[in-house]
Design a protein around this motif. Structure first.
Motif, short mmCIF file in Angstrom:
data_model
loop_
_atom_site.label_atom_id
_atom_site.label_comp_id
_atom_site.label_asym_id
_atom_site.label_seq_id
_atom_site.Cartn_x
_atom_site.Cartn_y
_atom_site.Cartn_z
N GLU A 397 0.81 -1.22 0.00
CA GLU A 397 0.00 0.00 0.00
C GLU A 397 0.84 1.27 0.00
OE1 GLU A 397 -2.64 -0.25 3.31
OE2 GLU A 397 -3.83 -1.87 2.46
N MET A 398 2.15 1.14 0.23
CA MET A 398 2.99 2.33 0.24
C MET A 398 2.91 3.03 -1.11
SD MET A 398 7.05 2.71 1.08
CE MET A 398 7.60 2.14 -0.53
N ILE A 399 2.78 4.36 -1.07
CA ILE A 399 2.64 5.15 -2.28
C ILE A 399 3.97 5.84 -2.58
CG2 ILE A 399 1.36 7.04 -3.37
CD1 ILE A 399 -0.86 6.48 -1.22
N ILE A 400 4.44 5.72 -3.81
CA ILE A 400 5.65 6.42 -4.23
C ILE A 400 5.23 7.49 -5.23
CG2 ILE A 400 7.95 6.24 -5.25
CD1 ILE A 400 7.99 3.31 -4.43
N THR A 401 5.28 8.74 -4.79
CA THR A 401 4.83 9.84 -5.63
C THR A 401 5.97 10.84 -5.81
OG1 THR A 401 3.18 11.61 -5.85
CG2 THR A 401 3.84 11.03 -3.61
N GLY A 402 6.37 11.03 -7.06
CA GLY A 402 7.49 11.92 -7.34
C GLY A 402 8.77 11.51 -6.65
N GLY A 403 8.95 10.21 -6.44
CA GLY A 403 10.15 9.69 -5.78
C GLY A 403 10.10 9.70 -4.27
N GLU A 404 9.02 10.21 -3.68
CA GLU A 404 8.87 10.26 -2.21
C GLU A 404 7.96 9.12 -1.74
OE1 GLU A 404 10.39 12.18 -0.19
OE2 GLU A 404 10.97 14.01 -1.24
N ASN A 405 8.30 8.54 -0.60
CA ASN A 405 7.46 7.50 0.00
C ASN A 405 6.37 8.13 0.86
OD1 ASN A 405 9.14 5.61 -1.15
ND2 ASN A 405 10.23 5.14 0.73
N VAL A 406 5.14 7.74 0.61
CA VAL A 406 4.01 8.22 1.43
C VAL A 406 3.34 7.00 2.05
CG1 VAL A 406 1.78 9.39 1.42
CG2 VAL A 406 3.64 10.26 0.00
N TYR A 407 3.19 7.04 3.38
CA TYR A 407 2.53 5.94 4.09
C TYR A 407 1.09 6.35 4.36
CZ TYR A 407 7.39 4.65 4.53
OH TYR A 407 8.70 4.34 4.24
N PRO A 408 0.12 5.66 3.75
CA PRO A 408 -1.29 6.07 3.85
C PRO A 408 -1.78 6.29 5.27
CG PRO A 408 -1.06 4.37 2.19
CD PRO A 408 0.29 4.48 2.86
N VAL A 429 -3.01 6.02 -6.89
CA VAL A 429 -3.48 5.64 -8.22
C VAL A 429 -2.43 6.07 -9.25
CG1 VAL A 429 -5.91 5.85 -7.54
CG2 VAL A 429 -4.76 7.81 -8.58
N PRO A 430 -2.34 5.35 -10.38
CA PRO A 430 -1.32 5.68 -11.38
C PRO A 430 -1.44 7.11 -11.89
CG PRO A 430 -2.34 3.54 -11.83
CD PRO A 430 -3.14 4.18 -10.75
N HIS A 431 -0.28 7.75 -12.10
CA HIS A 431 -0.27 9.11 -12.61
C HIS A 431 0.93 9.27 -13.55
CE1 HIS A 431 0.07 13.51 -12.68
NE2 HIS A 431 -1.22 13.52 -12.36
N PRO A 432 0.72 9.87 -14.73
CA PRO A 432 1.80 9.95 -15.72
C PRO A 432 2.99 10.81 -15.29
CG PRO A 432 -0.11 11.25 -16.41
CD PRO A 432 -0.53 10.44 -15.23
N TRP A 434 3.74 11.87 -11.72
CA TRP A 434 4.31 11.53 -10.40
C TRP A 434 4.50 10.04 -10.19
CZ3 TRP A 434 -0.21 15.00 -9.77
CH2 TRP A 434 0.18 16.35 -9.75
N GLY A 435 4.08 9.23 -11.12
CA GLY A 435 4.13 7.78 -10.92
C GLY A 435 2.88 7.30 -10.22
N GLU A 436 2.65 7.84 -9.03
CA GLU A 436 1.40 7.60 -8.31
C GLU A 436 0.90 8.92 -7.74
OE1 GLU A 436 0.86 3.44 -6.19
OE2 GLU A 436 2.83 4.26 -5.69
#
Length: 500
Positions: A397-408, A429-432, A434-436
């Motif tokens: 469930e860990m989110i990687i957005t723009g190279g940063e780890n986000v813990y929900p 969710v997938p994003h072109p 940020w990755g997520e």
């Protein structure tokens, strides 16, 4: 069989007239002597129809004394108990039945429609006169003549299957017994303890978290169905409960109940939350009433009890599950496979005699879960400088957005503090670009009003900018799994192609 494995017979010898089980809604009570006799009668019946050591016995039923009848009967003859999740679809239940091939299916009449292809397996209806006759006979003498070892399978509990086909978690006599012993000693359970089991007994939380340990100690287990917050509060006080395990969703309903504000709990010493990380405002609601509240952590494959924290300490370490219990060990490893430093997030590993043996008919999944003698849980955790552990969330469930780890969980704990918010689930969710993308699905209080911009502004002063959801989706109700957890897999399927 080995005498120490038939501990329910020994408990019946020590505490014959003490109340063991209460069927809460019906008010039916069973002493230890009666409970053991019922299981001996069922064991005799099973052997009379040709059930042998290693054969599987399935049960499809709401919470009912038959769970104990069949579990203890299987323990006496070496058979394997398979409780079925009645909240699954008929197709999913048929998959499990095909996977474990039970020789007998015990069935509540209310769930008969879920089993369309009964095949050649024997059927017994637990609310029939036949089953009543089987369990109530006084003339049958049970003969222990089968060799059973600690590492022989006692139960198969199937995982929810939210990420694929359900996996059958094989729990041995050793697994279940050591979870009980570990819990009793670490949590200081006594024969005076009484618990209320609303957690479904097809789930390890309902069967193994408190029910089995308290029966081992000679306490009382009250089983109930159809959770309603006011009725649950009434039953806790009517039966003199001392320790209760509920999932966060149930506690959320309790603390929002008007009845909760005025009621006291004179016999309760511990409210325990499990199944998912608990919102911090629930801690606050119990603290304001002077009630002890803490979190536990477990999974079907381990325990489910693994940590202990004193409720007094949990007041100052909200969200911590504590330290490893007396008879198990835990580690946290980082992405490089090395021991995580204090405060560093990594995967939680567990070992001990309470851990499961293997996945039924699934050696590949077993090898993936077990590495170097440790169970890799797939859960992310961290520990502080005094050794107290915190569950951060699922590794997947860990989110990687723009190279940063986000813990929900961190984001959810923040949003939950908003007075208009009822429940929240944070997903990626997938994003072109940020990755997520971080997305929050929110349900509001009955009189709550809140906008996307208001929630964004609320988060800005509490968490880093990259952690703030790029989108807030307001819904009437957030979907739940069969054990009352927020169903993030369903949310991802719903929104992964609809936001961006």
């Amino acid at each position: 069989m080995r005498w120490e494995l038939d501990w329910i017979a020994n408990r019946a010898r020590l505490s014959p007239d003490s109340i063991a089980v209460v069927e809460g809604e019906a008010g039916i009570r069973f002493t230890y002597q009666e409970l053991n006799k019922r299981s001996e009668n069922v064991a005799h019946y099973l052997t009379s129809i040709g059930i042998k050591k290693g054969d599987r016995i399935a049960l499809l039923s709401p919470n009912h004394v038959s769970y104990f009848d069949l579990l203890f009967a299987c323990g006496k003859i070496g058979a394997i108990f398979v409780p079925l999740n009645w909240r699954l679809s008929g197709t999913e239940i048929e998959y499990i039945l095909a996977n474990c091939s039970p020789k007998l299916l015990a069935l509540s009449s209310s769930f008969g429609h879920l089993v369309t292809e009964k095949g050649t397996k024997a059927i017994v209806n637990i609310d029939s006169q036949e089953y009543n006759d089987i369990t109530s006979s006084e003339k049958i003498s049970f003969n222990r003549d089968v060799s059973i070892k600690e590492i022989d399978p006692l139960a198969i509990i199937y995982t929810g299957g939210t990420t694929g086909k359900p996996k059958g978690v094989v729990l041995t006599h050793q697994s279940i017994m050591w979870n009980g012993l570990n819990t009793i000693l670490s949590w200081n359970l006594t024969a005076n303890d009484v618990t209320l089991t609303y957690m479904p007994m097809f789930h390890t939380g309902g069967l193994n978290a408190l029910s089995i340990p308290i029966l081992m100690m000679g306490g009382k287990v009250v089983i109930a169905n159809q959770f309603e917050p006011e009725r649950a509060i009434q039953m806790i006080n009517q039966e003199g409960c001392t320790i209760v395990l509920l999932v966060p969703t149930m506690y959320h309903m309790i603390v929002k109940s008007k009845y909760f504000k005025d009621v006291s709990f004179p016999t309760m010493h511990t409210f325990l939350s499990g199944g998912a990380p608990c919102p911090l405002e629930i801690y606050q609601a119990f603290e304001e009433k002077g009630l002890s509240f803490k979190e536990g952590y477990g999974l079907t494959e381990a325990g489910p009890n693994n940590f202990f924290i004193d409720p007094e300490i949990s007041r100052f370490r909200r969200g911590s599950v504590g330290k490893a219990m007396i008879f198990n060990d835990v580690r946290i490893i980082n992405a490089e496979g090395k021991e995580a430093k204090v405060g560093e997030v990594g995967e939680l590993l567990i070992r001990g005699k309470h851990v499961f043996q293997y996945y039924w008919n699934n050696p590949g999944a077993t090898n993936e879960a077990y590495q170097d003698g440790w169970l890799h849980t797939g859960d992310l955790a961290k520990r502080d400088d005094e050794g107290y552990h915190y569950i951060v969330g699922r590794k997947k469930e860990m989110i990687i957005t723009g190279g940063e780890n986000v813990y929900p969980l961190e984001v959810e704990q923040c949003i939950n503090q908003h007075p208009a918010v009822n429940e929240v689930a944070v997903i990626g969710v997938p994003h072109p670009k940020w990755g997520e993308m971080v997305v929050a699905v929110v349900s509001l209080m009955s009189n709550g009003v809140c906008t996307h911009s208001e929630l964004t502004e609320f988060c800005k002063t509490r968490i880093g900018k990259y952690k703030i959801p790029k989108k807030f989706i307001i819904v009437d109700e957030i979907p739940k799994t069969h054990v009352g957890k927020i169903d993030k897999n369903q949310l991802k399927k719903t929104y992964e192609n609809k936001v961006g």
